[in-house]
Enzyme design. Structure first.
Site, PDB file in Angstrom:
ATOM      1  N   ARG A 250       1.611   5.246  -7.941  1.00 39.62           N
ATOM      2  CA  ARG A 250       0.509   6.065  -8.451  1.00 39.62           C
ATOM      3  C   ARG A 250       0.959   7.497  -8.749  1.00 39.62           C
ATOM      4  O   ARG A 250       0.505   8.100  -9.725  1.00 39.62           O
ATOM      5  CB  ARG A 250      -0.670   6.009  -7.490  1.00 39.62           C
ATOM      6  CG  ARG A 250      -1.423   4.670  -7.621  1.00 39.62           C
ATOM      7  CD  ARG A 250      -2.350   4.416  -6.477  1.00 39.62           C
ATOM      8  NE  ARG A 250      -3.290   3.319  -6.729  1.00 39.62           N
ATOM      9  CZ  ARG A 250      -4.055   2.787  -5.793  1.00 39.62           C
ATOM     10  NH1 ARG A 250      -4.016   3.232  -4.556  1.00 39.62           N
ATOM     11  NH2 ARG A 250      -4.890   1.802  -6.086  1.00 39.62           N
TER      12      ARG A 250
ATOM     13  N   THR B 142      -4.996   6.403  -3.382  1.00 39.33           N
ATOM     14  CA  THR B 142      -5.912   6.047  -4.476  1.00 39.33           C
ATOM     15  C   THR B 142      -5.922   7.116  -5.565  1.00 39.33           C
ATOM     16  O   THR B 142      -5.858   6.812  -6.751  1.00 39.33           O
ATOM     17  CB  THR B 142      -7.341   5.872  -3.915  1.00 39.33           C
ATOM     18  OG1 THR B 142      -7.287   4.979  -2.805  1.00 39.33           O
ATOM     19  CG2 THR B 142      -8.286   5.331  -4.968  1.00 39.33           C
TER      20      THR B 142
ATOM     21  N   ARG C 101       0.852  -1.206   0.000  1.00 40.88           N
ATOM     22  CA  ARG C 101       0.000   0.000   0.000  1.00 40.88           C
ATOM     23  C   ARG C 101       0.883   1.250   0.000  1.00 40.88           C
ATOM     24  O   ARG C 101       0.548   2.254  -0.631  1.00 40.88           O
ATOM     25  CB  ARG C 101      -0.926   0.017   1.223  1.00 40.88           C
ATOM     26  CG  ARG C 101      -1.915  -1.134   1.297  1.00 40.88           C
ATOM     27  CD  ARG C 101      -3.057  -1.064   0.327  1.00 40.88           C
ATOM     28  NE  ARG C 101      -3.965   0.022   0.570  1.00 40.88           N
ATOM     29  CZ  ARG C 101      -5.111   0.187  -0.085  1.00 40.88           C
ATOM     30  NH1 ARG C 101      -5.470  -0.678  -1.046  1.00 40.88           N
ATOM     31  NH2 ARG C 101      -5.894   1.200   0.173  1.00 40.88           N
TER      32      ARG C 101
ATOM     33  N   GLU D 143      -8.629 -12.508  -1.650  1.00 42.02           N
ATOM     34  CA  GLU D 143      -8.342 -12.116  -3.036  1.00 42.02           C
ATOM     35  C   GLU D 143      -7.347 -13.079  -3.699  1.00 42.02           C
ATOM     36  O   GLU D 143      -7.482 -13.384  -4.884  1.00 42.02           O
ATOM     37  CB  GLU D 143      -7.809 -10.681  -3.068  1.00 42.02           C
ATOM     38  CG  GLU D 143      -8.866  -9.659  -2.671  1.00 42.02           C
ATOM     39  CD  GLU D 143      -8.330  -8.234  -2.604  1.00 42.02           C
ATOM     40  OE1 GLU D 143      -9.131  -7.316  -2.333  1.00 42.02           O
ATOM     41  OE2 GLU D 143      -7.116  -8.020  -2.824  1.00 42.02           O
TER      42      GLU D 143
ATOM     43  N   ASN E 204      -5.680   4.077 -11.983  1.00 39.01           N
ATOM     44  CA  ASN E 204      -4.573   4.364 -11.061  1.00 39.01           C
ATOM     45  C   ASN E 204      -3.538   3.227 -10.990  1.00 39.01           C
ATOM     46  O   ASN E 204      -2.857   3.062  -9.996  1.00 39.01           O
ATOM     47  CB  ASN E 204      -5.114   4.759  -9.682  1.00 39.01           C
ATOM     48  CG  ASN E 204      -5.962   3.677  -9.052  1.00 39.01           C
ATOM     49  OD1 ASN E 204      -6.105   2.592  -9.596  1.00 39.01           O
ATOM     50  ND2 ASN E 204      -6.524   3.980  -7.886  1.00 39.01           N
TER      51      ASN E 204
HETATM   52  P1  ATP Z   1      -7.477  -0.711  -4.898  1.00 37.38           P
HETATM   53  O1  ATP Z   1      -8.625  -1.373  -4.187  1.00 37.38           O
HETATM   54  O2  ATP Z   1      -7.607  -0.750  -6.417  1.00 37.38           O
HETATM   55  O3  ATP Z   1      -6.143  -1.162  -4.416  1.00 37.38           O
HETATM   56  P2  ATP Z   1      -7.838   1.542  -3.220  1.00 37.38           P
HETATM   57  O4  ATP Z   1      -7.979   0.546  -2.112  1.00 37.38           O
HETATM   58  O5  ATP Z   1      -6.812   2.622  -3.096  1.00 37.38           O
HETATM   59  O6  ATP Z   1      -7.504   0.834  -4.575  1.00 37.38           O
HETATM   60  P3  ATP Z   1     -10.726   1.650  -3.263  1.00 37.38           P
HETATM   61  O7  ATP Z   1     -11.412   2.661  -2.438  1.00 37.38           O
HETATM   62  O8  ATP Z   1     -10.687   0.222  -2.802  1.00 37.38           O
HETATM   63  O9  ATP Z   1      -9.233   2.187  -3.544  1.00 37.38           O
HETATM   64  O10 ATP Z   1     -11.349   1.708  -4.714  1.00 37.38           O
HETATM   65  C1  ATP Z   1     -11.119   0.662  -5.640  1.00 37.38           C
HETATM   66  C2  ATP Z   1     -10.799   1.255  -6.986  1.00 37.38           C
HETATM   67  O11 ATP Z   1     -11.958   1.942  -7.479  1.00 37.38           O
HETATM   68  C3  ATP Z   1      -9.698   2.346  -6.987  1.00 37.38           C
HETATM   69  O12 ATP Z   1      -8.402   1.824  -7.042  1.00 37.38           O
HETATM   70  C4  ATP Z   1     -10.052   3.091  -8.260  1.00 37.38           C
HETATM   71  O13 ATP Z   1      -9.608   2.380  -9.426  1.00 37.38           O
HETATM   72  C5  ATP Z   1     -11.573   3.101  -8.220  1.00 37.38           C
HETATM   73  N1  ATP Z   1     -12.103   4.286  -7.540  1.00 37.38           N
HETATM   74  C6  ATP Z   1     -12.045   4.560  -6.206  1.00 37.38           C
HETATM   75  N2  ATP Z   1     -12.623   5.735  -5.931  1.00 37.38           N
HETATM   76  C7  ATP Z   1     -13.052   6.233  -7.117  1.00 37.38           C
HETATM   77  C8  ATP Z   1     -13.738   7.412  -7.518  1.00 37.38           C
HETATM   78  N3  ATP Z   1     -14.105   8.334  -6.624  1.00 37.38           N
HETATM   79  N4  ATP Z   1     -14.008   7.566  -8.837  1.00 37.38           N
HETATM   80  C9  ATP Z   1     -13.642   6.636  -9.744  1.00 37.38           C
HETATM   81  N5  ATP Z   1     -13.018   5.496  -9.433  1.00 37.38           N
HETATM   82  C10 ATP Z   1     -12.705   5.292  -8.145  1.00 37.38           C
HETATM   83 MG    MG Z   2      -9.291  -1.149  -2.234  1.00 37.41          MG
END
Ligand code: ATP
Ligand code: MG
Length: 139
Positions: A103, A92, A86, A127, A113
């Protein structure tokens, strides 16, 4: 403690041919790739993987993005692998990601991202089981 986490290099990164640059960042952070495969998800695959987000407003767009091209799924192993991954991924939203993170350097947008990483040891186990057979992990 030695841990395992699931990593996915997303379609924006496979499209730009930067999977090697991303893997180099992971390895430089001390993570070891112990399983890896390149696949193209169906809509059902992406919906199952992101089921936790199904009520979020961005869910349909996320599924469409994650099925827009090939992805590279990996199991990473290392000391505190979940948190370590992470950290090297960065926030994100690339606008908030710390300098030097994957990122910050490579993401195109909050959606495109470049990488996914499990957010807890419990989710990592779930997962990894969704994406790999046990015999595909070679530590
Ligand atoms: P990941 O789960 O992919 O590792 P993360 O944990 O940083 O990323 P999450 O909140 O789990 O983020 O969201 C999953 C994925 O959904 C993000 O990586 C991004 O690709 C997409 N995402 C998250 N927030 C948004 C948003 N506000 N608008 C568009 N896409 C989003
Ligand atoms: Mg996530």
């Amino acid at each position: 403690m030695a841990e395992r986490t699931l990593s996915i290099i997303k379609p924006d990164a496979t499209r730009r041919n930067i999977t090697g640059k991303i893997i180099a960042k992971l390895e430089e952070a001390g993570l070891r790739v112990i399983a890896q495969k390149r696949v193209k998800w169906s809509t059902a695959d992406a919906e199952a993987f992101y089921a936790v987000h199904k009520e979020r407003p961005f869910f349909a767009d996320l599924v469409s993005f994650m099925t827009s091209g090939p992805i590279v799924m990996q199991v990473l192993e290392g000391e505190d692998a979940v948190a370590c991954n992470r950290e090297v991924m960065g926030a994100t939203n690339p606008a908030d990601a710390a300098a030097g993170t994957i990122r910050a350097e490579f993401a195109e947008s909050i959606e495109a991202n470049s990488v996914h990483g499990s957010d807890s040891v419990e989710n990592a186990a779930i997962e990894i089981a969704q994406c790999f057979k046990p015999e595909e992990l070679v530590g």
